[in-house]
Scaffold this active site. Structure first.
Site, short mmCIF file in Angstrom:
data_model
loop_
_atom_site.label_atom_id
_atom_site.label_comp_id
_atom_site.label_asym_id
_atom_site.label_seq_id
_atom_site.Cartn_x
_atom_site.Cartn_y
_atom_site.Cartn_z
CE LYS A 24 45.10 9.66 -9.34
NZ LYS A 24 45.73 8.33 -9.20
CG ASN A 25 45.99 8.73 -5.35
OD1 ASN A 25 45.41 8.32 -6.37
ND2 ASN A 25 47.21 9.23 -5.38
CB CYS A 118 53.06 2.29 -14.39
SG CYS A 118 52.21 3.83 -14.17
NE ARG A 123 52.50 2.48 -9.84
CZ ARG A 123 51.52 3.37 -9.99
NH1 ARG A 123 51.33 3.97 -11.15
NH2 ARG A 123 50.69 3.62 -9.00
CG ASP A 307 51.51 11.08 -6.32
OD1 ASP A 307 50.48 10.64 -5.77
OD2 ASP A 307 52.33 10.36 -6.90
NE ARG A 399 45.14 7.01 -14.81
CZ ARG A 399 46.34 7.03 -14.20
NH1 ARG A 399 47.43 7.27 -14.88
NH2 ARG A 399 46.44 6.78 -12.92
C1 EPZ Z 1 49.81 4.94 -4.81
O1 EPZ Z 1 50.31 4.09 -5.81
C2 EPZ Z 1 49.19 6.12 -5.54
N1 EPZ Z 1 48.08 5.66 -6.38
C3 EPZ Z 1 50.26 6.81 -6.39
O2 EPZ Z 1 49.65 7.93 -7.03
C4 EPZ Z 1 51.37 7.28 -5.47
O3 EPZ Z 1 52.40 7.88 -6.24
C5 EPZ Z 1 51.94 6.08 -4.69
O4 EPZ Z 1 50.87 5.43 -3.98
C6 EPZ Z 1 53.01 6.49 -3.69
O5 EPZ Z 1 52.47 7.41 -2.77
C7 EPZ Z 1 46.88 5.43 -5.79
O6 EPZ Z 1 46.71 5.58 -4.59
C8 EPZ Z 1 45.77 4.99 -6.69
P1 EPZ Z 1 53.12 2.09 -3.79
P2 EPZ Z 1 50.83 2.59 -5.40
O7 EPZ Z 1 52.60 0.71 -3.71
O8 EPZ Z 1 50.00 2.08 -4.31
C9 EPZ Z 1 56.90 -0.56 -5.00
C10 EPZ Z 1 49.21 9.41 -8.77
O9 EPZ Z 1 49.94 10.13 -9.47
N2 EPZ Z 1 56.05 -1.73 -4.78
O10 EPZ Z 1 53.21 2.92 -2.56
O11 EPZ Z 1 50.92 1.80 -6.64
C11 EPZ Z 1 56.46 0.25 -6.21
O12 EPZ Z 1 56.99 -0.30 -7.40
C12 EPZ Z 1 49.63 8.00 -8.46
O13 EPZ Z 1 48.13 9.75 -8.27
C13 EPZ Z 1 56.59 -3.00 -4.90
O14 EPZ Z 1 57.77 -3.16 -5.20
O15 EPZ Z 1 52.30 2.92 -4.87
C14 EPZ Z 1 56.98 1.62 -5.92
O16 EPZ Z 1 58.33 1.70 -6.33
C15 EPZ Z 1 50.96 7.64 -9.12
N3 EPZ Z 1 55.79 -4.09 -4.70
C16 EPZ Z 1 56.89 1.71 -4.40
O17 EPZ Z 1 56.74 0.37 -3.92
C17 EPZ Z 1 54.46 -3.95 -4.37
O18 EPZ Z 1 53.77 -4.98 -4.17
C18 EPZ Z 1 55.71 2.53 -3.91
O19 EPZ Z 1 54.55 2.01 -4.52
C19 EPZ Z 1 53.92 -2.65 -4.25
C20 EPZ Z 1 54.72 -1.56 -4.46
#
Ligand code: EPZ
Length: 420
Positions: A24-25, A118, A123, A307, A399
């Site tokens: 998915k990711n 979320c 996020r 995850d 999802r």
């Molecule tokens: C991706 O989400 C994945 N989703 C998530 O998988 C996964 O848990 C996550 O990466 C971490 O590996 C997809 O790839 C579609 P991040 P993403 O930006 O990109 C903070 C699943 O279960 N942050 O790495 O949204 C954020 O709040 C899902 O398959 C900011 O503060 O994760 C979080 O605390 C869940 N500002 C941390 O960084 C930003 O602009 C990591 O988020 C962006 C992120």
């Protein structure tokens, strides 16, 4: 709202073989990359999951043509019209944020509603928007709508405050269209980020430092559509392996793509007592004794991925000793604990830390999936529990998993989906 629920009869020892669905990711950012060029792209072994259906629905709203042939998805972006992302979808499809970088480069503008909050954390997308500004875009927010505009993007030095997967992917998708070079430092190194970067290379992009925390993108090169073989989903694979572990089973998973991506996950499972044989395109797992206690600190790759945290926690509930978990990526990813407690789990949460005191066994109960991986965690718990477990609120599970019930049945579990 999906009214169906899973009925699981626990303590069935898992065995057998399963081909793991596409990632998915990986597929979500690769879908976004198809908007960078006019033409047809086919994604082979694409998972038929809700998030993909929602992403392609957004693309159709933008004028793309979508067609499926079994698990092969073809998108035709020749008639893409503009970059206004439809509000009715983007609110509850966080991954639609990934369209921004590609549309900014291709159309010169993109508008998007604030991505919905979320269950696992706030996020925000500040890193994405700050990066777009550094690339020369004008970014405004008006009544919950983000408007980004750039006559032409130009290369920049961008330092990410946290190795955000989505921000790294979005800025890669924008930087390939920028004139000149972009240096992305402090970027994410997850296998799924590397998958996207390698796909961009196959489209004609020039990117160095893939897999490291500093990538250099030489923008402005002519890109062409390139078909893509979707690798297996490492988190889905972890789900099935943990299901085998809690039932003292023995299974073989067949995987597409390179297995190196599984390493950080398999290390955790081996620490919990699993015997694992990792081959080029398969993983064999055998679990005989009790689950061993674990200290799990999740983090950006190459640390163990967030995850798997909920599912590891479920497996740790009946370990031979106390376990400790630290969730270092999302601020509220313990929603499932209240449901696991209904099954007899004994967990104390303090901020980002969870202390697990082992119990002899879990007992089947009526529970609800709080989020995608929390739902998978309840399935794992139900497979190992004494008696029957009923899991409601399956929407989130769908999802990310094509049919987790069917997959576990193929491995010998007693799990059926009951439509109310
Ligand atoms: C991706 O989400 C994945 N989703 C998530 O998988 C996964 O848990 C996550 O990466 C971490 O590996 C997809 O790839 C579609 P991040 P993403 O930006 O990109 C903070 C699943 O279960 N942050 O790495 O949204 C954020 O709040 C899902 O398959 C900011 O503060 O994760 C979080 O605390 C869940 N500002 C941390 O960084 C930003 O602009 C990591 O988020 C962006 C992120």
């Amino acid at each position: 709202m999906d009214q169906s629920y899973y009925l699981i009869q626990g303590k069935r020892r898992l065995s057998g073989e399963l081909m793991v669905q596409g990632s998915k990711n990986t597929v979500l950012p690769v879908l976004a990359s198809t908007l960078l060029v006019k033409g047809k792209t086919t994604l082979f072994h694409c998972p038929r999951i809700q998030d993909v259906f929602m992403m392609t629905a957004v693309m159709e709203q933008l004028g793309c043509k979508i067609s499926w042939k079994n698990h092969d998805l073809t998108v035709d972006t020749s008639f893409l019209k503009g970059g206004n992302l439809p509000l009715e979808y983007t609110g509850n499809l966080r991954a639609s944020v990934l369209f921004m970088g590609a549309l900014l480069g291709r159309e010169g503008y993109v508008t998007m509603g604030k991505p919905g909050g979320c269950k696992i954390g706030k996020r925000p997308i500040d890193f994405h928007l700050e990066g777009f500004s550094k690339l020369g875009a004008c970014v405004k927010e008006r009544e919950g709508i983000y408007e980004c505009e750039a006559k032409a993007l130009s290369g920049a030095e961008i330092l990410l405050p946290f190795p955000s997967v989505g921000a790294t992917e979005n800025l890669l998708l924008a930087a390939v269209s920028a004139q000149g070079s972009t240096v992305l430092s402090g970027c994410a190194r997850e296998p799924e980020v590397c998958d996207l970067a390698e796909h961009l290379l196959s489209m004609g992009a020039q990117i160095e430092g893939i897999g490291t925390d500093r990538m250099t993108i030489r923008g402005g090169r002519k890109l062409e559509p390139a078909d893509y073989q979707v690798p297996s989903d490492r988190i889905a694979a972890a789900t099935y392996l943990l299901g085998a572990m809690v039932t003292k089973g023995e299974i073989r998973l067949l995987l597409r793509g390179n297995n190196k991506r599984m390493e950080s996950i398999l290390k955790v499972l081996e620490q919990m007592g699993a015997l694992i044989d990792l081959k080029e395109h398969s993983i064999e797992l055998k679990m005989s004794g009790k689950i061993l206690p674990i200290y799990l600190a999740t983090g950006p790759h190459p640390k163990p991925p967030t995850d798997i945290q909920s599912m590891v926690l479920a497996a740790a509930l009946t370990a031979s000793g106390p376990s400790f978990i630290e969730e270092n990526v999302f601020e509220s990813r313990y929603q499932v604990v209240q449901e696991l407690k209904k099954m007899g789990g004994n967990v104390v949460i303090s901020g980002r830390k969870a202390s697990v005191s082992p119990v002899f066994t879990l007992y089947g109960s009526k529970v609800n999936a709080p989020d995608l991986r929390g739902g998978a965690s309840l399935v794992v718990a139900g497979l190992g529990a004494k008696g029957n477990t009923i899991i409601g609120s399956l929407d989130d599970l769908k999802r990310g998993y094509e049919d987790i019930g069917k997959d576990f049945r193929q491995l010998g579990a007693s799990i059926t989906e009951i439509i109310r």
